[in-house]
Write a protein that holds these residues in place. Sequence first.
Motif, PDB file in Angstrom:
ATOM      1  N   PRO A 154      11.456  -3.273  -4.403  1.00  0.00           N
ATOM      2  CA  PRO A 154      11.070  -3.904  -5.664  1.00  0.00           C
ATOM      3  C   PRO A 154      12.209  -4.699  -6.297  1.00  0.00           C
ATOM      4  N   VAL A 155      11.843  -5.868  -6.831  1.00  0.00           N
ATOM      5  CA  VAL A 155      12.785  -6.743  -7.536  1.00  0.00           C
ATOM      6  C   VAL A 155      12.073  -7.266  -8.779  1.00  0.00           C
ATOM      7  N   ILE A 156      12.751  -7.260  -9.914  1.00  0.00           N
ATOM      8  CA  ILE A 156      12.165  -7.730 -11.167  1.00  0.00           C
ATOM      9  C   ILE A 156      13.050  -8.797 -11.787  1.00  0.00           C
ATOM     10  N   PHE A 157      12.427  -9.940 -12.132  1.00  0.00           N
ATOM     11  CA  PHE A 157      13.057 -10.952 -12.973  1.00  0.00           C
ATOM     12  C   PHE A 157      12.386 -10.834 -14.342  1.00  0.00           C
ATOM     13  N   SER A 158      13.118 -10.382 -15.354  1.00  0.00           N
ATOM     14  CA  SER A 158      12.546 -10.181 -16.676  1.00  0.00           C
ATOM     15  C   SER A 158      13.234 -11.076 -17.701  1.00  0.00           C
ATOM     16  N   LYS A 159      12.445 -11.934 -18.343  1.00  0.00           N
ATOM     17  CA  LYS A 159      12.935 -12.825 -19.397  1.00  0.00           C
ATOM     18  C   LYS A 159      14.106 -13.683 -18.910  1.00  0.00           C
ATOM     19  N   CYS A 160      13.982 -14.180 -17.696  1.00  0.00           N
ATOM     20  CA  CYS A 160      15.009 -15.051 -17.110  1.00  0.00           C
ATOM     21  C   CYS A 160      14.564 -16.509 -17.176  1.00  0.00           C
ATOM     22  N   THR A 161      15.510 -17.430 -17.142  1.00  0.00           N
ATOM     23  CA  THR A 161      15.181 -18.846 -17.028  1.00  0.00           C
ATOM     24  C   THR A 161      15.518 -19.302 -15.616  1.00  0.00           C
ATOM     25  N   LEU A 162      14.546 -19.963 -14.982  1.00  0.00           N
ATOM     26  CA  LEU A 162      14.723 -20.499 -13.628  1.00  0.00           C
ATOM     27  C   LEU A 162      14.290 -21.962 -13.608  1.00  0.00           C
ATOM     28  N   ARG A 163      14.721 -22.717 -14.603  1.00  0.00           N
ATOM     29  CA  ARG A 163      14.344 -24.120 -14.694  1.00  0.00           C
ATOM     30  C   ARG A 163      14.937 -24.913 -13.538  1.00  0.00           C
ATOM     31  N   GLU A 164      14.064 -25.667 -12.854  1.00  0.00           N
ATOM     32  CA  GLU A 164      14.463 -26.518 -11.730  1.00  0.00           C
ATOM     33  C   GLU A 164      15.205 -25.730 -10.652  1.00  0.00           C
ATOM     34  N   THR A 165      14.833 -24.473 -10.510  1.00  0.00           N
ATOM     35  CA  THR A 165      15.380 -23.645  -9.433  1.00  0.00           C
ATOM     36  C   THR A 165      14.585 -23.896  -8.157  1.00  0.00           C
ATOM     37  N   ASP A 215      10.954 -18.334 -17.678  1.00  0.00           N
ATOM     38  CA  ASP A 215      10.811 -19.784 -17.820  1.00  0.00           C
ATOM     39  C   ASP A 215      10.917 -20.383 -16.424  1.00  0.00           C
ATOM     40  N   LEU A 216       9.785 -20.846 -15.901  1.00  0.00           N
ATOM     41  CA  LEU A 216       9.722 -21.379 -14.532  1.00  0.00           C
ATOM     42  C   LEU A 216       9.495 -22.886 -14.517  1.00  0.00           C
ATOM     43  N   ARG A 217       9.887 -23.575 -15.576  1.00  0.00           N
ATOM     44  CA  ARG A 217       9.639 -25.009 -15.648  1.00  0.00           C
ATOM     45  C   ARG A 217      10.302 -25.758 -14.500  1.00  0.00           C
ATOM     46  N   LEU A 218       9.474 -26.464 -13.732  1.00  0.00           N
ATOM     47  CA  LEU A 218       9.914 -27.301 -12.616  1.00  0.00           C
ATOM     48  C   LEU A 218      10.602 -26.505 -11.509  1.00  0.00           C
ATOM     49  N   ALA A 219      10.369 -25.204 -11.472  1.00  0.00           N
ATOM     50  CA  ALA A 219      10.830 -24.419 -10.329  1.00  0.00           C
ATOM     51  C   ALA A 219      10.023 -24.845  -9.104  1.00  0.00           C
ATOM     52  N   GLU A 220      10.690 -24.922  -7.948  1.00  0.00           N
ATOM     53  CA  GLU A 220      10.037 -25.455  -6.754  1.00  0.00           C
ATOM     54  C   GLU A 220      10.094 -24.458  -5.603  1.00  0.00           C
ATOM     55  N   PHE A 221       8.933 -24.245  -4.972  1.00  0.00           N
ATOM     56  CA  PHE A 221       8.829 -23.355  -3.828  1.00  0.00           C
ATOM     57  C   PHE A 221       8.733 -24.190  -2.552  1.00  0.00           C
ATOM     58  N   GLU A 222       9.593 -23.912  -1.598  1.00  0.00           N
ATOM     59  CA  GLU A 222       9.613 -24.641  -0.326  1.00  0.00           C
ATOM     60  C   GLU A 222       9.502 -23.635   0.814  1.00  0.00           C
ATOM     61  N   GLY A 223       8.293 -23.400   1.278  1.00  0.00           N
ATOM     62  CA  GLY A 223       8.084 -22.445   2.363  1.00  0.00           C
ATOM     63  C   GLY A 223       8.334 -21.023   1.914  1.00  0.00           C
ATOM     64  N   GLY A 224       8.101 -20.080   2.824  1.00  0.00           N
ATOM     65  CA  GLY A 224       8.368 -18.689   2.513  1.00  0.00           C
ATOM     66  C   GLY A 224       7.113 -17.838   2.437  1.00  0.00           C
ATOM     67  N   THR A 225       7.297 -16.572   2.045  1.00  0.00           N
ATOM     68  CA  THR A 225       6.217 -15.600   1.969  1.00  0.00           C
ATOM     69  C   THR A 225       6.175 -15.028   0.561  1.00  0.00           C
ATOM     70  N   TYR A 226       4.986 -15.087  -0.066  1.00  0.00           N
ATOM     71  CA  TYR A 226       4.862 -14.652  -1.461  1.00  0.00           C
ATOM     72  C   TYR A 226       3.632 -13.770  -1.668  1.00  0.00           C
ATOM     73  N   ARG A 227       3.181 -13.135  -0.625  1.00  0.00           N
ATOM     74  CA  ARG A 227       2.019 -12.259  -0.712  1.00  0.00           C
ATOM     75  C   ARG A 227       2.309 -11.119  -1.696  1.00  0.00           C
ATOM     76  N   GLY A 228       1.511 -11.016  -2.753  1.00  0.00           N
ATOM     77  CA  GLY A 228       1.698  -9.963  -3.741  1.00  0.00           C
ATOM     78  C   GLY A 228       2.784 -10.239  -4.758  1.00  0.00           C
ATOM     79  N   CYS A 229       3.464 -11.372  -4.655  1.00  0.00           N
ATOM     80  CA  CYS A 229       4.465 -11.738  -5.658  1.00  0.00           C
ATOM     81  C   CYS A 229       3.763 -11.847  -7.019  1.00  0.00           C
ATOM     82  N   ASP A 230       4.214 -11.089  -7.996  1.00  0.00           N
ATOM     83  CA  ASP A 230       3.506 -10.952  -9.269  1.00  0.00           C
ATOM     84  C   ASP A 230       3.991 -12.011 -10.257  1.00  0.00           C
ATOM     85  N   LEU A 231       3.140 -12.993 -10.508  1.00  0.00           N
ATOM     86  CA  LEU A 231       3.468 -14.093 -11.413  1.00  0.00           C
ATOM     87  C   LEU A 231       2.703 -13.999 -12.726  1.00  0.00           C
ATOM     88  N   ARG A 232       2.053 -12.893 -12.974  1.00  0.00           N
ATOM     89  CA  ARG A 232       1.257 -12.749 -14.191  1.00  0.00           C
ATOM     90  C   ARG A 232       2.140 -12.846 -15.437  1.00  0.00           C
TER      91      ARG A 232
END
Length: 228
Positions: free
Chosen positions: A139-150, A166-183
């Motif tokens: 398990p890994v948790i990002f809580s109240k972090c900013t990831l702008r243009e990450t 804060d995920l503004r303009l964050a970009e995903f390039e390939g990978g596996t995200y099954r079950g990744c919780d973005l709620r």
Amino acid sequence: MDSRKVRRASVTLPALDELGVYLSNVTSLEGRRGRVVEFQYADANLRELDLTEAHLLDGRIQRLRTQRARFHEVRADSVQFSDCDLSSLKWSGSKLSRVTFSNCKLMGALLEEVTLDNVLFENCKFDYSTLDQVRATGPVIFSKCTLRETTIRTCDLSSVTFEACDLRLAEFEGGTYRGCDLRGNDLTTLRGVAELKKALIDRAQVAELAEALAAELEVTYGEDLDDE
């Protein structure tokens, strides 16, 4: 052991307050044979910090500031980072287990081929950073972090939970995200949303993903055309 729980994710925290653990003040993270155990390292202001083939075990790193830091093959077990400025950090070929980062600046950082297991990032700034081939094996948790243009490239974040980030303009390039919780996060400006196959979202976020996809495809809306 203490833990931090967000929705379905529960991260085991460093066990530094248990009976019998005494932390000694150290003036360097370069220990004997690369091993630093039961330590406290605080208030260092460094121009450069290079660590290679090191093992940090049971310790606190507080208010560390560096202009340039490189960690390669550095293993961290039961370590707390707090109020650190590690902007432009390059951390590669390493494993972190039961590690917390709180109120840390990691802007412009590069995490490359790093394995995460029971790791908490809380109130941290990752703006303009790159996560490349990062793998969450626990398990890994990002809580109240900013990831702008990450940029998140070829990662396995199946065991990761994002909370109020804060995920503004964050970009995903390939990978596996099954079950990744973005709620509970605003997804309207994400890029690379097609990579998020089988991620976990709320039904209300479907419209946010649609808006992000439309922006990425640069579609034209018919009602905006001048048909005269």
